[in-house]
Scaffold this active site. Structure first.
Site, PDB file in Angstrom:
ATOM      1  N   ASP A   1       1.185  -5.155   8.212  1.00 41.34           N
ATOM      2  CA  ASP A   1      -0.055  -4.269   8.192  1.00 41.34           C
ATOM      3  C   ASP A   1      -1.203  -5.057   7.827  1.00 41.34           C
ATOM      4  O   ASP A   1      -1.216  -5.837   6.771  1.00 41.34           O
ATOM      5  CB  ASP A   1       0.274  -3.317   6.944  1.00 41.34           C
ATOM      6  CG  ASP A   1      -0.776  -2.600   6.568  1.00 41.34           C
ATOM      7  OD1 ASP A   1      -2.029  -2.711   7.171  1.00 41.34           O
ATOM      8  OD2 ASP A   1      -0.630  -1.339   6.016  1.00 41.34           O
TER       9      ASP A   1
ATOM     10  N   TYR B   1     -11.641   1.086  10.383  1.00 42.25           N
ATOM     11  CA  TYR B   1     -12.731   1.587   9.521  1.00 42.25           C
ATOM     12  C   TYR B   1     -13.037   0.869   8.207  1.00 42.25           C
ATOM     13  O   TYR B   1     -13.986   1.174   7.252  1.00 42.25           O
ATOM     14  CB  TYR B   1     -12.538   3.217   8.815  1.00 42.25           C
ATOM     15  CG  TYR B   1     -11.314   3.490   8.234  1.00 42.25           C
ATOM     16  CD1 TYR B   1     -11.114   3.135   7.019  1.00 42.25           C
ATOM     17  CD2 TYR B   1     -10.155   3.926   8.992  1.00 42.25           C
ATOM     18  CE1 TYR B   1     -10.032   3.349   6.311  1.00 42.25           C
ATOM     19  CE2 TYR B   1      -8.803   4.176   8.228  1.00 42.25           C
ATOM     20  CZ  TYR B   1      -8.744   3.864   6.997  1.00 42.25           C
ATOM     21  OH  TYR B   1      -7.484   4.120   6.381  1.00 42.25           O
ATOM     22  N   LYS B   2     -12.327   0.029   8.047  1.00 44.35           N
ATOM     23  CA  LYS B   2     -12.548  -1.226   6.851  1.00 44.35           C
ATOM     24  C   LYS B   2     -13.473  -2.192   7.368  1.00 44.35           C
ATOM     25  O   LYS B   2     -14.827  -1.821   7.704  1.00 44.35           O
ATOM     26  CB  LYS B   2     -11.242  -1.646   6.236  1.00 44.35           C
ATOM     27  CG  LYS B   2     -10.503  -0.317   5.707  1.00 44.35           C
ATOM     28  CD  LYS B   2      -9.275  -0.737   5.191  1.00 44.35           C
ATOM     29  CE  LYS B   2      -8.520   0.315   4.449  1.00 44.35           C
ATOM     30  NZ  LYS B   2      -7.352   0.275   4.104  1.00 44.35           N
TER      31      LYS B   2
ATOM     32  N   PHE C   1       0.785  -1.237  -0.018  1.00 41.87           N
ATOM     33  CA  PHE C   1       0.083  -0.013  -0.028  1.00 41.87           C
ATOM     34  C   PHE C   1       1.131   1.320   0.035  1.00 41.87           C
ATOM     35  O   PHE C   1       1.893   1.152   0.716  1.00 41.87           O
ATOM     36  CB  PHE C   1      -0.964   0.061   1.216  1.00 41.87           C
ATOM     37  CG  PHE C   1      -1.970   1.046   1.127  1.00 41.87           C
ATOM     38  CD1 PHE C   1      -3.158   0.650   0.564  1.00 41.87           C
ATOM     39  CD2 PHE C   1      -1.979   2.301   2.018  1.00 41.87           C
ATOM     40  CE1 PHE C   1      -4.152   1.774   0.293  1.00 41.87           C
ATOM     41  CE2 PHE C   1      -3.016   3.155   1.922  1.00 41.87           C
ATOM     42  CZ  PHE C   1      -4.061   2.692   1.277  1.00 41.87           C
TER      43      PHE C   1
ATOM     44  N   ARG D   1     -12.110  -2.965  -8.063  1.00 45.72           N
ATOM     45  CA  ARG D   1     -12.019  -4.105  -6.617  1.00 45.72           C
ATOM     46  C   ARG D   1     -13.386  -4.383  -6.219  1.00 45.72           C
ATOM     47  O   ARG D   1     -14.104  -3.425  -5.820  1.00 45.72           O
ATOM     48  CB  ARG D   1     -11.127  -3.154  -5.951  1.00 45.72           C
ATOM     49  CG  ARG D   1     -10.441  -4.263  -4.744  1.00 45.72           C
ATOM     50  CD  ARG D   1      -9.427  -3.452  -3.871  1.00 45.72           C
ATOM     51  NE  ARG D   1      -9.864  -2.313  -3.264  1.00 45.72           N
ATOM     52  CZ  ARG D   1      -9.542  -1.660  -2.066  1.00 45.72           C
ATOM     53  NH1 ARG D   1      -8.152  -2.035  -1.768  1.00 45.72           N
ATOM     54  NH2 ARG D   1      -9.897  -0.555  -1.647  1.00 45.72           N
TER      55      ARG D   1
HETATM   56  C1  LIG Z   1      -6.536   1.470   4.102  1.00 50.52           C
HETATM   57  C2  LIG Z   1      -4.751   0.969   4.336  1.00 50.52           C
HETATM   58  C3  LIG Z   1      -4.124   1.956   5.051  1.00 50.52           C
HETATM   59  C4  LIG Z   1      -4.459   3.152   5.342  1.00 50.52           C
HETATM   60  O1  LIG Z   1      -3.682   3.922   6.423  1.00 50.52           O
HETATM   61  P1  LIG Z   1      -4.426   5.384   7.164  1.00 50.52           P
HETATM   62  O2  LIG Z   1      -3.263   5.615   7.891  1.00 50.52           O
HETATM   63  O3  LIG Z   1      -5.572   4.787   7.875  1.00 50.52           O
HETATM   64  O4  LIG Z   1      -4.723   6.305   6.113  1.00 50.52           O
HETATM   65  C5  LIG Z   1      -2.828   1.463   5.034  1.00 50.52           C
HETATM   66  N1  LIG Z   1      -2.395   0.437   4.765  1.00 50.52           N
HETATM   67  C6  LIG Z   1      -3.079  -0.455   4.113  1.00 50.52           C
HETATM   68  C7  LIG Z   1      -2.477  -1.696   3.705  1.00 50.52           C
HETATM   69  C8  LIG Z   1      -4.394  -0.095   3.837  1.00 50.52           C
HETATM   70  O5  LIG Z   1      -5.367  -1.010   3.209  1.00 50.52           O
END
Ligand SMILES: *Cc1c(COP(=O)(O)O)cnc(C)c1O
Length: 412
Positions: free
Chosen positions: A205, A230-231, A128, A379
């Protein structure tokens, strides 16, 4: 359009988790097909009352006394609830405080501090963006060097990929458990063991796995982990991330954002930073108490059914999506960019076609909401508690119809 594979109605009727949809705002509203719960989960219905109650009772009547009566402890208390419900982690190792991005920064810096004689960070180019950017920033700031893995884009980082870059100077390996594009599930136990055998630490992560697949952080030997709430945890836009540090590392851990909320006694207002003995040392400033309220509701929902049942439904949803893909999208030239083996596939799939960049707008317009991932991916995220099989079917049929319309327009 005729589709011969089982109708969604029968699958929804047989789905033990189907009644959970009514526990989410508007999930039963057949007007919208929502396949982006892996980016932002739907709100549980009970959140509105719980927030109102927090404002009128906790905040409204307890005022500053609230800090002594639970808010100060909330990063650890909510962390323990996440640990118990979905992380496979014993209490005292998890907090809820910052964004995933900031948590990644703290954990990677802590890992580097724990390996002072080493200076290399391993990460993959399919990770990401924020993970890559944080690692690049830390490298610029500390002089650490980055070893990039280039994984197979259709899958993700394998144990062999990691073996190939590990060396005597590797301090930390930073990877995503589930690839945000392909949905591939990396082998946490084996990759973690490989890193440890080389003397390195791991930061995982978990953004796309927490709440969708069972995790066993303690049993897998994970050093550090973080992920969004939040996911699949339905905490609401901007709800704070969780951060996990294995018990054996906590007492000596050094994190880079030293603040008054992570010290031995915050209200002593002492002259020098003296970190708290436990996981509290990873808290920096005042925790986002208000933003944790919705999360407590969704953790209750998850606790009612358990993460195993959630994973079973998740596999059934992605299997169904792939069966529909094979029947109606593959013949139109769409390709599947996610693993076919459910054992290494998370809760979403990505499909690709050169015409997809122009398809998202008409899909959203007709109330079908997946998301777009460059260069040509759609997706489809299927949040197990709130997504029906009927939604999956309507989404795939809608994509086929819009694609057919778009290609016939360009043929003219
Ligand atoms: C959604 C996501 C993030 C988002 O990070 P934020 O700091 O909450 O914006 C980070 N890593 C992965 C793999 C994600 O899917």
């Amino acid at each position: 359009m005729t589709v011969t594979i089982p109708d969604a109605t029968a699958l929804d009727a047989a789905d033990a988790l189907a009644p959970m949809r009514d526990r989410f705002v508007a999930a039963e509203d057949e007007g919208i097909v929502y396949l982006d719960g892996n980016s932002l989960g739907r709100p549980p219905r009970a959140v509105a009352d719980r927030l109102a109650q927090f404002v009128s009772e906790d905040w409204g009547t307890r005022l500053i006394r609230g800090w002594d009566e639970g808010w100060f402890a909330s990063p650890l208390a909510v962390g323990d609830r996440i640990a118990d419900a979905v992380l496979g982690a014993a209490p005292g190792q998890t907090i809820v405080a910052d964004s995933t991005t900031v948590s990644l920064y703290k954990l990677i810096r802590a890992a580097l501090a724990a390996r002072p004689d080493r200076s290399r960070i391993v990460i993959d180019r399919a990770n990401f963006p924020t993970d890559r950017y944080v690692v690049q920033g830390i490298a610029a700031e500390t002089g650490a060097q980055i070893d990039w893995i280039d994984p197979d884009p259709a899958t993700g980082v394998s144990v062999d990929d990691v073996h190939a870059v590990l060396g005597p100077d590797t301090a930390v390996v930073v990877l995503s458990h589930i690839a945000y594009r392909s949905g591939y599930i990396a082998d946490i136990p084996r990759i973690t063991a490989a890193a440890h055998a080389a003397g390195a630490l791991v930061v995982w992560d978990l953004c796309h796995s927490v709440g969708a697949v069972p995790l066993e952080l303690d049993a897998w030997g994970v050093d550090y982990a973080t992920g969004c709430t939040y996911k699949y945890l339905n905490g609401g836009p901007g709800s704070p991330a969780f951060l996990y540090v294995r018990a054996e590392h906590i007492g000596s851990a050094v994190q880079p954002i030293q603040g008054w909320m992570g010290v031995r006694d915050s209200f002593l207002m002492g002259p020098d930073y003296e970190p708290a003995a436990g996981i509290r040392r990873f808290v920096s400033g005042t925790p986002p108490v208000l933003a944790m309220v919705p999360l407590t509701v969704s953790l209750e929902l998850i606790g009612e059914v358990g993460i195993q049942a959630i994973r079973e439904k998740s596999v059934a949803l992605t299997e169904y999506a792939i069966a529909l893909f094979d029947e109606i999208l593959a013949p139109l030239g769409v390709t599947l960019s996610s693993p076919r083996d459910p054992a290494v596939r998370g809760g979403h799939i990505t499909i690709d076609h050169p015409a997809f960049p122009a398809l998202i707008a008409p899909l959203w317009e007709r109330g079908v909401i997946p998301d777009f991932r460059p260069p040509t991916g759609i997706r489809l995220g299927m949040s197990p508690l709130s997504t029906s099989f009927a939604e999956v079917r309507r989404a795939i049929v809608a994509i086929a119809e819009e694609l057919t319309a778009a290609t016939s327009r360009s043929d003219r």
